[in-house]
Write an enzyme that holds these catalytic residues in place. Structure first.
Site, mmCIF file in Angstrom:
data_model
loop_
_atom_site.group_PDB
_atom_site.id
_atom_site.type_symbol
_atom_site.label_atom_id
_atom_site.label_comp_id
_atom_site.label_asym_id
_atom_site.label_seq_id
_atom_site.Cartn_x
_atom_site.Cartn_y
_atom_site.Cartn_z
ATOM 1 N N GLY A 243 6.888 -55.136 72.727
ATOM 2 C CA GLY A 243 7.923 -54.369 73.419
ATOM 3 C C GLY A 243 9.312 -54.578 72.868
ATOM 4 O O GLY A 243 10.274 -54.716 73.627
ATOM 5 N N VAL A 244 9.430 -54.580 71.533
ATOM 6 C CA VAL A 244 10.748 -54.710 70.901
ATOM 7 C C VAL A 244 10.856 -53.699 69.766
ATOM 8 O O VAL A 244 9.858 -53.284 69.183
ATOM 9 C CB VAL A 244 10.990 -56.127 70.331
ATOM 10 C CG1 VAL A 244 11.042 -57.164 71.435
ATOM 11 C CG2 VAL A 244 9.924 -56.493 69.298
ATOM 12 N N ILE B 49 12.631 -53.586 66.042
ATOM 13 C CA ILE B 49 13.104 -54.617 65.122
ATOM 14 C C ILE B 49 13.696 -53.984 63.871
ATOM 15 O O ILE B 49 13.463 -52.810 63.573
ATOM 16 C CB ILE B 49 11.966 -55.573 64.723
ATOM 17 C CG1 ILE B 49 10.784 -54.782 64.109
ATOM 18 C CG2 ILE B 49 11.517 -56.410 65.919
ATOM 19 C CD1 ILE B 49 9.670 -55.656 63.574
ATOM 20 N N HIS C 102 -8.562 -40.391 57.017
ATOM 21 C CA HIS C 102 -8.192 -39.101 56.435
ATOM 22 C C HIS C 102 -9.373 -38.405 55.762
ATOM 23 O O HIS C 102 -9.315 -37.201 55.491
ATOM 24 C CB HIS C 102 -7.010 -39.257 55.464
ATOM 25 C CG HIS C 102 -7.360 -39.848 54.125
ATOM 26 N ND1 HIS C 102 -7.126 -41.165 53.809
ATOM 27 C CD2 HIS C 102 -7.894 -39.295 53.019
ATOM 28 C CE1 HIS C 102 -7.499 -41.404 52.564
ATOM 29 N NE2 HIS C 102 -7.974 -40.272 52.062
ATOM 30 N N ASP D 8 -5.566 -46.013 58.916
ATOM 31 C CA ASP D 8 -6.358 -45.026 58.192
ATOM 32 C C ASP D 8 -7.808 -45.483 58.027
ATOM 33 O O ASP D 8 -8.389 -45.375 56.948
ATOM 34 C CB ASP D 8 -5.734 -44.740 56.818
ATOM 35 C CG ASP D 8 -6.279 -43.457 56.195
ATOM 36 O OD1 ASP D 8 -6.893 -42.650 56.927
ATOM 37 O OD2 ASP D 8 -6.115 -43.271 54.972
ATOM 38 N N GLY E 209 -11.569 -38.861 46.040
ATOM 39 C CA GLY E 209 -12.988 -39.050 46.332
ATOM 40 C C GLY E 209 -13.356 -40.512 46.471
ATOM 41 O O GLY E 209 -14.396 -40.842 47.041
ATOM 42 N N ASN E 210 -12.529 -41.416 45.943
ATOM 43 C CA ASN E 210 -12.750 -42.847 46.130
ATOM 44 C C ASN E 210 -12.296 -43.318 47.518
ATOM 45 O O ASN E 210 -12.637 -44.422 47.948
ATOM 46 C CB ASN E 210 -11.989 -43.673 45.086
ATOM 47 C CG ASN E 210 -12.762 -43.884 43.802
ATOM 48 O OD1 ASN E 210 -12.426 -43.338 42.768
ATOM 49 N ND2 ASN E 210 -13.819 -44.693 43.884
ATOM 50 N N SER E 211 -11.509 -42.492 48.205
ATOM 51 C CA SER E 211 -10.975 -42.895 49.511
ATOM 52 C C SER E 211 -12.096 -43.303 50.452
ATOM 53 O O SER E 211 -13.074 -42.572 50.624
ATOM 54 C CB SER E 211 -10.181 -41.743 50.143
ATOM 55 O OG SER E 211 -8.981 -41.526 49.466
#
Length: 507
Positions: free
Chosen positions: A279-280, A282, A119, A149, A221-223
């Site tokens: 392919g399930v 749940i 992001h 992310d 800003g820490n992201s």
């Protein structure tokens, strides 16, 4: 027998308490480290500020130009405020404006590989890495992953960069000290200290949520910045905060390194992720679902709601109603464990899957597919249209046949047979091929609380297929005679999507 005075007892108690305090392990460290300067100093050069910019349409620029009489004295004012008058046929301006944002990242390879959050760089036209020594290097995007992310960048330095190593987040404990370095509010090189507040946090941000929660101060800003252990190893990537004000309130979240390492390795090698696919669909095994399954012990595992007919699970013999207890040798304690385990395995790998099926455990072998290919196929597959039943039904003034209906008693449901008439009445699609229609739900009943609604179709009762109302009642009576408190129903909605619902047999 000697007697102790009150004073002697008090002295003995104080001595005992003092002894207990002195014998506490790491008593000094319990107050926190005296300094983390020696840990932080060699790491600062590896943490960078990520500056991005992109062109976006301005809200003001999207305003249509006013229609003014030719030669109006206000024309100059509007030209200065809205532009030169040029635009599309509707008078809309298309002039973009430049938007800039700041985040954090860290170098993982001296040749110039940088990890950050997706992001932080999403939609950016230009990405710049600003280093602690003042260098500014243009970065290119190697690959990104929206589900976790994460993003991997590349810069071209004229000399090797300071880099940091990943540590094992699986070894981190609640209460351990951690340190964040980043670019909060554009203030680069900021070091904050805290502890691991919790592990395995699911904040509903994606399918692989397994965040480390920390009270180390993390702000905007820490992201994308690193979360270090006290050995100077990256055990998390700071990604999100919970805050009503936009500032730190001591609840921050980091992607653990045990998830990030696999994603970054794939982005580095392929420029994209290549996740395993089972392919399930749940759902969570709740306490009442576990009771309906007659599961021994506490609720655990992932309940298979439906199986993709073209997927690896179907080929291996996994069916709807199975509870996946173990995947590739690792226990599936809760539903959200399974997607991470599957995604972390190599495409094409054969793995053992242990399932609970009708009270008995079975072991199956599954060769995993690739998730990204399955998602691409799903996007190209048209959604089946809702069936209309008999196209000629009800024409020429013919009255529709009355809907047969019967109450199933304690479940709080009114039921109807699945027929052309009920398909049309409830708009039940062609993906629903059998079962018994829910025609009514009693207000306040457990079925009402579980959000059953008219038009849902019961396709299984106690993991046995049903086609008639008599089948439903017979199986419920059997569950009651066996002393079961809950009955497990497989429900399809009118579009054919399946889920499992446990209802109490007695009110």
């Amino acid at each position: 027998m000697a007697c102790l005075s009150v004073g002697s007892l008090r002295a003995a108690a104080v001595a005992a308490v003092g002894l207990a305090v002195l014998s506490l392990p790491h008593a000094a460290l319990a107050r926190g480290p005296e300094s983390v300067a020696d840990v932080a100093q060699p790491l600062l050069g590896a943490v960078v500020n990520i500056a991005t910019s992109q062109n976006v349409a301005s809200v003001r620029d999207s305003m249509p130009a006013p229609k003014l009489p030719e030669g109006s004295p206000f024309q100059r004012f509007f030209d200065e405020f809205l532009g030169d008058g040029n635009g599309d046929e509707n008078g809309n301006r298309s002039r973009p404006r430049r938007v800039q944002s700041l985040g954090s990242g860290f170098v993982i390879d001296p040749s110039g590989l940088i990890v950050t959050n997706n992001h932080v760089i999403e939609g950016a036209d230009e990405i710049t890495a600003n280093f602690a020594d003042g260098r500014k290097l243009t970065a290119t995007l190697i690959g990104h992953d929206e589900k976790t992310d994460l993003a991997l960048l590349k810069v071209e330095p004229d000399q090797p960069l300071v880099a940091v190593n990943f540590g094992d987040s699986g070894q981190i404990r609640v209460g351990d000290w951690v340190m964040a370095i980043g670019n909060p509010f554009g203030l680069g090189g900021t070091v904050t200290l805290g502890i691991v507040s919790a592990r395995n946090r699911d904040i509903n941000s994606g399918p692989y949520d397994n965040f480390i929660q920390t009270d180390a101060s993390i702000n905007r800003g820490n992201s994308g910045g690193p979360l270090f252990n006290m050995e100077g190893e990256v055990i998390g990537i700071n990604t999100a905060i919970i805050s009503p004000t936009g500032g730190s309130i001591g609840i921050g979240f980091a992607v653990p390194s045990e998830i990030a390492i696999g994603v970054i390795d794939q982005l580095r090698e392929f420029g994209e992720t290549r996740r395993g696919w089972l392919g399930v669909r749940i759902q969570q095994v709740t306490d009442d679902v576990a009771a309906g399954l007659a599961m021994d012990g506490p609720a655990r595992g992932a309940l298979v709601a439906s199986v993709d007919s073209a997927g690896p699970a179907a080929s291996a013999g996994i069916v709807a109603g199975d509870v996946i207890l173990e995947f590739d040798g690792q226990a599936v304690d809760a539903m959200h464990d399974l997607p991470r385990l599957v995604a972390g395995r190599a495409v094409g790998k054969e793995v053992k899957v242990r399932v609970l099926r009708k009270g008995k455990e079975e072991e199956l072998n599954v060769v995993l597919g690739r998730l990204e290919e399955a998602e691409a196929t799903a996007k190209m597959t048209p959604v089946p249209e809702v069936g209309d039943g008999d196209a000629d039904a009800g024409k020429d003034g013919d009255a529709a046949a009355p809907t047969p209906m019967i109450s199933s008693g304690p479940l709080g449901l009114s039921l109807a047979d699945l027929s052309d008439e009920t398909r049309k009445e409830y708009s039940i699609g062609d993906r629903v091929t059998g079962g018994v229609v829910v025609a009514g739900v009693a207000n306040g009943s457990p079925a009402f609380d579980k959000r059953l609604q008219p038009g849902d179709v019961i396709v299984e009762v106690a993991q046995e297929p049903v086609e008639t109302i008599e089948d439903v009642n017979r199986l419920i009576d059997k569950m009651k005679s066996d002393g079961r408190k809950n009955v497990l129903l497989a429900i399809q909605n009118k579009d054919g999507d399946r889920r499992w619902v446990a209802l109490p047999i007695e009110p």
